[in-house]
Design an enzyme around this catalytic site. Structure first.
Site, mmCIF file in Angstrom:
data_model
loop_
_atom_site.group_PDB
_atom_site.id
_atom_site.type_symbol
_atom_site.label_atom_id
_atom_site.label_comp_id
_atom_site.label_asym_id
_atom_site.label_seq_id
_atom_site.Cartn_x
_atom_site.Cartn_y
_atom_site.Cartn_z
ATOM 1 N N ASP A 100 40.691 32.259 34.872
ATOM 2 C CA ASP A 100 41.697 33.305 35.067
ATOM 3 C C ASP A 100 43.031 32.722 35.508
ATOM 4 O O ASP A 100 43.181 32.305 36.653
ATOM 5 C CB ASP A 100 41.198 34.309 36.113
ATOM 6 C CG ASP A 100 42.172 35.440 36.345
ATOM 7 O OD1 ASP A 100 42.991 35.716 35.442
ATOM 8 O OD2 ASP A 100 42.121 36.063 37.422
ATOM 9 N N ASP A 318 48.012 35.506 30.765
ATOM 10 C CA ASP A 318 46.844 35.762 31.610
ATOM 11 C C ASP A 318 45.542 35.609 30.829
ATOM 12 O O ASP A 318 45.171 36.474 30.041
ATOM 13 C CB ASP A 318 46.935 37.169 32.204
ATOM 14 C CG ASP A 318 45.730 37.508 33.070
ATOM 15 O OD1 ASP A 318 45.134 36.568 33.629
ATOM 16 O OD2 ASP A 318 45.386 38.695 33.188
#
Length: 477
Positions: A100, A318
């Site tokens: 992440d 992201d």
């Protein structure tokens, strides 16, 4: 995926049900004989001596390449996330964590956790970290400088009743996690000068989750935690760089086919076609200055202010987001341009309120190319596979749906795995820039061992299990 901000990362959409939360080369490392031959030591003692020596070598050398296995795929109908396996504690234990770049902190589920999943539809074993079972674990208190740095980036909180450094992260879909920080050994394989340094380790601070809510509790795509690759001080990449173990840069190349996987390294992938754009300064995430969008070479009539970066808007890279999201003011012009530029042989089709298309042809032949244009004159070229997702088939024709979504009333753009796959991405935190290049992530890459040294290692994607069990690098000339 990151802590709650106006974008609301960690979004589930009805159409895709996409959770937005993750060759072997022999080498010999010659160790110095540090004890008389007549003195016998236990194997565990020898391994500990080697670990200390490896860490010392890494620090004095200015950094090596740390290589992680990658599993998972962007496809929300299969997995919908990319994840890796790492080892924490003494003795080391395995944990599967989502990759992440939208958050900072590494956290894993811990004992006595409320809401932590106990099984996973990904067919991976889930573990609970127990600080009491690790001989090298220690709690992190509010007086610790590392906790103070986390307070500045909102990655830590302090509990006045026990002076313990903790955290609470709330995500945009309503899920969340809270817990406390521990310091323990992070184990990794590092490659330096062509030598494989197995079982190296370094002390890091990471989160010990005692509470999980919302989608994080669901077992279908459950993992042990989240591996935040943000640029703030609490991230693992920042911690290792501050110890001189790795350069402050990492790279990934995520495979977009059904088998998934890819490459994830702490180091700079070196590829001639990589183009760079500056990071927007003073932003908590990897914000880029998107200036315009072109479809089939025609720039869309979108006011540039729509993409301007501030605390409530901008463009974020992201890897914890499965799909991609456009600021509301940019979404309708984008959709109109795609529809008006598809081949007449393509039939528009509305599926559950989402714009889809029926076609029997190759999508590369009937859908337009998209260009995201960034500051510095760099562009990210998107093929149809980078903005479409095949949902199903109807009467022999494939149903392709737009993978770009909009968030009602939101002014932020999020580029998730749908866009990031099949490309090299380099996050040069030290140089405050991000680079990318279209790439076949099933083949090897060259990785710089340290900034500006000219030395590099060669990393192969390989099979996920082989990635973990064997080293996959060799020195390149």
């Amino acid at each position: 995926m990151g802590p709650l901000f106006s974008a609301g990362i960690l979004i589930a959409v009805v159409l895709f049900h996409a959770t937005v939360v993750l060759s072997s080369f022999p080498a010999t490392l010659h160790l110095e004989r540090g004890i008389p031959a007549s003195h016998k030591l236990r194997l565990s003692q020898l391994k500990e001596r080697d670990r200390v020596r490896h860490s010392r070598m890494l620090q004095s050398s200015g950094g090596g390449v740390v290589d992680f296995p990658v599993q998972g795929t962007f496809d929300p109908f299969l997995v919908g996330l990319y994840y890796t396996r790492l080892q924490l504690g003494s003795p080391p234990r395995d944990f599967y964590v989502q990759i992440d770049t939208g958050s900072d902190v590494l956290w894993v589920s811990c004992g006595s956790c409320n809401g932590c999943p106990v099984s996973s539809g990904l067919h991976i074993p889930l573990n609970l970290f127990d600080p009491g079972s690790s001989t090298t674990a220690s709690l992190v208190y509010c007086s610790d400088q590392r906790c103070s740095l986390g307070l500045q980036s909102s990655d830590s909180v302090c509990a006045s009743q026990n002076n313990q450094c903790g955290y609470t992260f709330q995500y945009g879909d309503g899920s969340g996690t809270s817990g406390y920080y521990v310091s323990d050994l992070f184990h990794f394989n590092s490659i330096l000068g062509g030598s494989v340094m197995n079982n190296s380790s370094a002390p890091i601070v990471f989160g010990c989750s005692t509470l999980q809510t919302g989608d994080l509790t669901k077992p279908d795509r459950a993992v042990d935690g989240i591996f935040g690759f943000g640029q703030q001080s609490m991230s693992v990449i920042s911690q290792l760089a501050s110890q001189g173990i790795t350069p402050k840069v990492f790279s990934h190349c995520l495979k977009g086919d059904d088998s998934g996987g890819g490459i994830l390294v702490l180091g700079e992938i070196v590829e001639p076609n990589i183009v760079y754009t500056p990071l927007v300064p003073s932003q908590p995430h990897y914000n880029l200055n998107l200036q315009s969008i072109s479809v089939n070479g025609q720039t869309l009539a979108i006011n540039p202010s729509v993409f301007a970066s501030s605390s409530s808007q901008g463009t974020i890279i992201d890897s914890g987001t499965t799909l991609a999201y456009l600021a509301e003011a940019a979404y309708d012009p984008f959709m109109s341009a795609i529809t008006s530029n598809v081949s007449p042989s393509v039939s528009p089709y509305l599926s559950k309120g989402n714009q889809c298309y029926l076609t029997s042809a190759s999508i590369n032949d009937v859908f337009p190319q998209v260009s995201l244009n960034f500051a510095g004159g760099t562009s990210m070229i998107l093929s149809p596979q980078d903005y479409l997702i095949q949902q199903s088939s109807i009467n022999g024709a494939a149903l392709w749906c737009i993978g770009f979504q909009k968030i009602q009333g939101q002014t932020i753009t999020i580029l998730g795995d749908l866009v990031l796959k099949d490309k090299i991405f380099v996050y040069d935190i030290a140089g405050q820039r991000i680079g990318w290049a279209n790439y076949d992530c099933s083949i090897s890459v060259n990785v710089s061992t340290a900034m500006n040294t000219g030395k590099s290692e060669n990393v192969n994607p390989g099979n996920p299990d082989e990635q973990w069990l064997t080293n996959r690098t060799c020195l390149t000339n």
